[in-house]
Design a protein around this motif. Sequence first.
Motif, short mmCIF file in Angstrom:
data_model
loop_
_atom_site.label_atom_id
_atom_site.label_comp_id
_atom_site.label_asym_id
_atom_site.label_seq_id
_atom_site.Cartn_x
_atom_site.Cartn_y
_atom_site.Cartn_z
N UNK A 193 19.49 44.90 23.78
CA UNK A 193 18.40 45.92 24.33
C UNK A 193 19.11 46.77 23.87
N UNK A 194 19.83 47.07 23.38
CA UNK A 194 20.33 48.50 23.01
C UNK A 194 20.75 48.11 21.71
N UNK A 195 21.10 47.02 21.07
CA UNK A 195 20.83 47.00 19.45
C UNK A 195 19.28 47.55 18.93
N UNK A 196 18.52 46.97 20.05
CA UNK A 196 17.21 46.61 19.29
C UNK A 196 16.46 48.49 19.61
N UNK A 197 17.05 49.09 19.94
CA UNK A 197 16.06 50.21 21.09
C UNK A 197 17.06 51.43 19.81
N UNK A 198 18.15 50.61 19.83
CA UNK A 198 18.76 51.82 18.53
C UNK A 198 17.79 52.08 17.41
N UNK A 199 18.08 50.12 17.03
CA UNK A 199 17.06 50.56 15.41
C UNK A 199 15.77 50.94 15.39
N UNK A 200 15.24 51.23 16.87
CA UNK A 200 13.87 51.86 15.98
C UNK A 200 14.08 53.11 16.72
N UNK A 201 15.23 54.22 17.02
CA UNK A 201 15.27 55.19 17.24
C UNK A 201 15.93 55.56 15.78
N UNK A 202 16.49 55.04 15.14
CA UNK A 202 16.59 55.41 13.87
C UNK A 202 15.79 55.58 12.52
N UNK A 203 14.91 54.09 12.87
CA UNK A 203 13.63 54.24 12.45
C UNK A 203 13.10 55.87 12.35
N UNK A 204 12.65 56.15 13.61
CA UNK A 204 12.10 57.01 14.38
C UNK A 204 12.02 58.69 13.39
N UNK A 205 13.49 58.92 13.37
CA UNK A 205 14.37 59.73 13.32
C UNK A 205 14.41 59.91 11.27
#
Length: 447
Positions: free
Chosen positions: A274-286
């Motif tokens: 879940x952390x890996x998936x959420x971290x990837x999305x956070x990077x995409x957003x930023x």
Amino acid sequence: MAPAAITLAAEAPKLSAANTGFMLICSALVMLMTPGLAFFYGGMVRVKSTLNMLMMSFISLGIITILWVLYGFSVAFGTDKGSLFGWDGDYVGLSGIGLTQLWDGYTIPIYVFAVFQLMFAIITPALISGALADRVKFTAWSLFIALWATIVYFPVAHWVWGTGGWAFDLGVIDFAGGTAVHINAGAAALGVILVIGKRVGFKKDPMRPHSLPWTMLGAGLLWFGWFGFNAGSWLGNDDGVGALMFVNTQVATAAAMLAWLIYEKLRHGAFTSLGAASGAVAGLVAITPSGGAVSPLGAIAVGAIAGVLCAMAVGLKYKFGYDDSLDVVGVHLVGGIVGSLLIGFFATGGGQSDAQGLFYGGGLTQFWKQCAGVGGVLAYSLIASAILAFLIDKTIGMRVSEDEEVAGIDQTEHAETAYDFSGAGGGAAARTAVPSPVVQDSKKVDA
């Protein structure tokens, strides 16, 4: 006449088959992001809310498409009216547009630009849904996104990307939607959850994701589609800026995923999917607002900073008591703010514009412009969304009843369940077979 006296008129842009084809592919990639988001969110909710979560994304494909054709494109990209919204009668119903009529000096048809931007308009309200999991009537949600797109998204898109919009004229940099999409959706999510309140059992009952493989699949689809979302926003690649954005999208996403996982290991003792998936999305957003303005090294910094700050931010809901079910505020609002403001530090002046950030000799001029864009969109979306949610709640009601929420919103709102636990067989064999532990516990599944 002497050659020196000859003034050559600028050559008018011509339709580019290559850019047109590229943009149609990018539009399809962005469309894929909405089903990807449905899987990403759908895996994070409990079994009894799975289908509702999927439907909250899918219904946006229907409602926003029709509104966009009727008037949304005109409001967002029509002739400016007072720096706040646009309007163009030829864009109403997309009825006054020639098949090969080019978009505003670019080499693609208006129809292609309109359908590309439509996909942005679809996914933005769908992003909000993750904050409202388990507890919103489907009719109320459908009405909300129709009103929200009309009152919030279409005008904000004009502010940021429309010629004459106040943020556009101010010089706010937002390559592909840090303000218009992510801050807009994150602020809206916060506004709505402050009105409708917490889920039954918030901070008391376990509310674990029911299918992390679904969530990982959704994150992968989002990552894939995001290349169209970001690189396509340059509307072609004749000068290499789209290619820079493509590279930076990959780089920042990788950096954010790693940063989130490292923070998670240090803070909680484990590397989670879940952390890996959420971290990837956070990077995409930023990287969405900043990727055309920073270098690949800057993209690493943007991604890493966003990964850590978003990982920290998701815990704020427990500290402050707001129930952001799937961390839309923590990832999209915070990630959008981080990516937008870091332009003021890492912009090189060699990408989409000559604006330079603090670390490249430009001082804080661009940073303050970014602050204005972030603050204006955040405040408007937060307030307008809260008012819309309040009005809907006081008229048709925004939430399902407590009994319906406990029983499961899939059954009460859609008369379906995501999984059939009755067994693979049928007839007498199924009736006489010894139930498996999963079947025996099916009524207790609430993970």
